[in-house]
Motif scaffolding. Structure first.
Motif, PDB file in Angstrom:
ATOM      1  N   VAL A 166       1.165   0.664   3.137  1.00  0.00           N
ATOM      2  CA  VAL A 166       1.409   1.980   2.474  1.00  0.00           C
ATOM      3  C   VAL A 166       0.321   1.464   1.209  1.00  0.00           C
ATOM      4  CG1 VAL A 166       3.377   1.511   1.205  1.00  0.00           C
ATOM      5  CG2 VAL A 166       2.433   3.850   1.759  1.00  0.00           C
ATOM      6  N   VAL A 167       0.506   0.197   0.700  1.00  0.00           N
ATOM      7  CA  VAL A 167      -0.233   0.144  -0.477  1.00  0.00           C
ATOM      8  C   VAL A 167      -1.777   0.045  -0.263  1.00  0.00           C
ATOM      9  CG1 VAL A 167      -0.800  -1.252  -2.274  1.00  0.00           C
ATOM     10  CG2 VAL A 167       1.627  -1.098  -1.549  1.00  0.00           C
ATOM     11  N   ALA A 168      -2.126  -0.665   0.846  1.00  0.00           N
ATOM     12  CA  ALA A 168      -3.472  -0.751   1.570  1.00  0.00           C
ATOM     13  C   ALA A 168      -3.833   0.629   1.802  1.00  0.00           C
ATOM     14  CB  ALA A 168      -3.730  -1.410   2.654  1.00  0.00           C
ATOM     15  N   ASN A 169      -3.362   1.632   2.396  1.00  0.00           N
ATOM     16  CA  ASN A 169      -3.586   2.887   2.875  1.00  0.00           C
ATOM     17  C   ASN A 169      -4.043   3.842   1.511  1.00  0.00           C
ATOM     18  OD1 ASN A 169      -4.295   5.012   4.666  1.00  0.00           O
ATOM     19  ND2 ASN A 169      -2.201   5.573   5.039  1.00  0.00           N
ATOM     20  N   VAL A 170      -3.159   3.633   0.560  1.00  0.00           N
ATOM     21  CA  VAL A 170      -3.346   4.507  -0.561  1.00  0.00           C
ATOM     22  C   VAL A 170      -4.655   3.870  -1.465  1.00  0.00           C
ATOM     23  CG1 VAL A 170      -2.246   5.183  -2.987  1.00  0.00           C
ATOM     24  CG2 VAL A 170      -0.884   5.272  -0.830  1.00  0.00           C
ATOM     25  N   LEU A 171      -4.678   2.525  -1.571  1.00  0.00           N
ATOM     26  CA  LEU A 171      -5.449   2.078  -2.748  1.00  0.00           C
ATOM     27  C   LEU A 171      -6.903   1.479  -2.042  1.00  0.00           C
ATOM     28  CD1 LEU A 171      -3.286  -0.372  -4.770  1.00  0.00           C
ATOM     29  CD2 LEU A 171      -3.864   1.947  -5.224  1.00  0.00           C
ATOM     30  N   LEU A 187      -4.413  -7.934   9.188  1.00  0.00           N
ATOM     31  CA  LEU A 187      -5.090  -7.550  10.441  1.00  0.00           C
ATOM     32  C   LEU A 187      -5.469  -6.188  10.598  1.00  0.00           C
ATOM     33  CD1 LEU A 187      -3.239 -10.070  12.870  1.00  0.00           C
ATOM     34  CD2 LEU A 187      -5.519 -10.152  12.092  1.00  0.00           C
ATOM     35  N   VAL A 188      -4.471  -5.416  10.187  1.00  0.00           N
ATOM     36  CA  VAL A 188      -4.618  -3.799  10.419  1.00  0.00           C
ATOM     37  C   VAL A 188      -5.863  -3.217   9.519  1.00  0.00           C
ATOM     38  CG1 VAL A 188      -3.452  -1.880  10.292  1.00  0.00           C
ATOM     39  CG2 VAL A 188      -2.229  -3.500  11.295  1.00  0.00           C
ATOM     40  N   TYR A 189      -5.739  -3.961   8.340  1.00  0.00           N
ATOM     41  CA  TYR A 189      -6.649  -3.114   7.121  1.00  0.00           C
ATOM     42  C   TYR A 189      -7.818  -4.260   6.758  1.00  0.00           C
ATOM     43  CZ  TYR A 189      -3.673   0.701   6.048  1.00  0.00           C
ATOM     44  OH  TYR A 189      -2.974   1.975   6.268  1.00  0.00           O
ATOM     45  N   ARG A 190      -8.135  -5.233   7.954  1.00  0.00           N
ATOM     46  CA  ARG A 190      -8.914  -5.997   7.569  1.00  0.00           C
ATOM     47  C   ARG A 190     -10.436  -5.634   7.230  1.00  0.00           C
ATOM     48  NH1 ARG A 190     -10.814 -11.342  11.378  1.00  0.00           N
ATOM     49  NH2 ARG A 190     -12.028 -12.428   9.675  1.00  0.00           N
ATOM     50  N   ASP A 191     -10.832  -4.360   7.771  1.00  0.00           N
ATOM     51  CA  ASP A 191     -12.138  -3.931   7.477  1.00  0.00           C
ATOM     52  C   ASP A 191     -12.241  -3.315   6.181  1.00  0.00           C
ATOM     53  OD1 ASP A 191     -13.148  -4.482   9.901  1.00  0.00           O
ATOM     54  OD2 ASP A 191     -12.807  -2.763  11.012  1.00  0.00           O
TER      55      ASP A 191
END
Length: 240
Positions: free
Chosen positions: A23-28, A107-111
């Motif tokens: 969720v942090v990755a998704n927001v930031l 892995l999910v947010y690697r890009d």
């Protein structure tokens, strides 16, 4: 103890960090669908991550947090016997699970983590907490107080017939994040911060900054102290 404690704690903590870091990755981070979701989205996401993690780790008692483990021991809970053997099993599983969950989020947010538009500070924030104003005494006190609330109220839940279980803990984490999370990002869990911080250090993330090891002891020591105090006060107040 492997199937009784280690495996459930590892899996529960891995789910916690996969969803919490996610969720942090998704927001930031740049180029996500959740960009600009704000602190409340992060607080809700972490609360629901705890909700899921507690269910996954139910066979072990669902500590998924060394501060909870030591807090229960401080309150007089012997963890079903063999306390001296079980505490290291709990803590090692929690630390490894946090590392694994952080790697899965990577892995999910690697890009997005490798994207040049993602800020290096935000990349670190996906994995580890950090203060808005760096002041050791204040940062440490914040983590102590927030974790005290977490552990004390969790023990108090055990004395009430609410039946809410994991939902009660999830809502408690949302409340702590919304109320006390501003100064330091509310680690309130040594494994939640240390395991992912190690992951940030070792993973090949493009354009990352250093892992801020000079701060790393605060989200370990502060929650540990807060957890112990929460357990001691709960016992003194006859909440156990």
């Amino acid at each position: 103890m492997f199937t009784e404690i280690f495996l459930p704690e590892l899996m529960g903590t891995a789910v916690l960090l996969l969803l919490g870091g996610g969720v942090v990755a998704n927001v930031l981070l740049a180029r996500t669908s959740g960009g600009g979701g704000g602190p409340l989205m992060i607080n809700l996401g972490w609360g629901l991550a705890v909700f899921a993690g507690v269910y996954v780790a139910y066979r072990s008692g669902a500590h998924i947090n060394p501060a909870v483990t030591v807090g229960l021991v401080a309150s007089g809970d012997d963890l079903g016997g063999d306390t001296a053997l079980k505490v290291p099993v709990y803590v090692s599983a929690q630390l490894l699970g946090a590392f694994v969950g952080a790697c899965l989020a990577w892995l999910v947010y690697r890009d997005q983590l490798d994207h040049p538009d993602s800020d290096a500070e935000d990349k670190l924030a996906v994995f580890a907490t950090g203060p808005q104003i760096a002041r050791t005494s204040s940062n440490l006190l914040t983590e102590v107080v927030a974790t005290f609330v977490l552990v004390f109220v969790i023990i108090a839940f055990g004395r009430t017939p609410s039946g809410l279980g994991p939902l009660a803990v999830a809502l408690l984490v949302v409340s702590i994040g919304a109320s006390l999370g501003g100064p330091t990002g509310y680690a309130i869990n040594p494994a939640r911060d240390l395991g992912p911080r190690v992951a940030h250090f070792v993973l090949p993330i493009a354009g990352k900054r250093d892992s801020n090891w000079s701060y790393s002891w605060i989200p370990v020591v502060g929650p540990t102290i807060g957890g112990i105090l929460g357990g001691l006060v709960a016992a003194a107040a006859n909440y156990v």
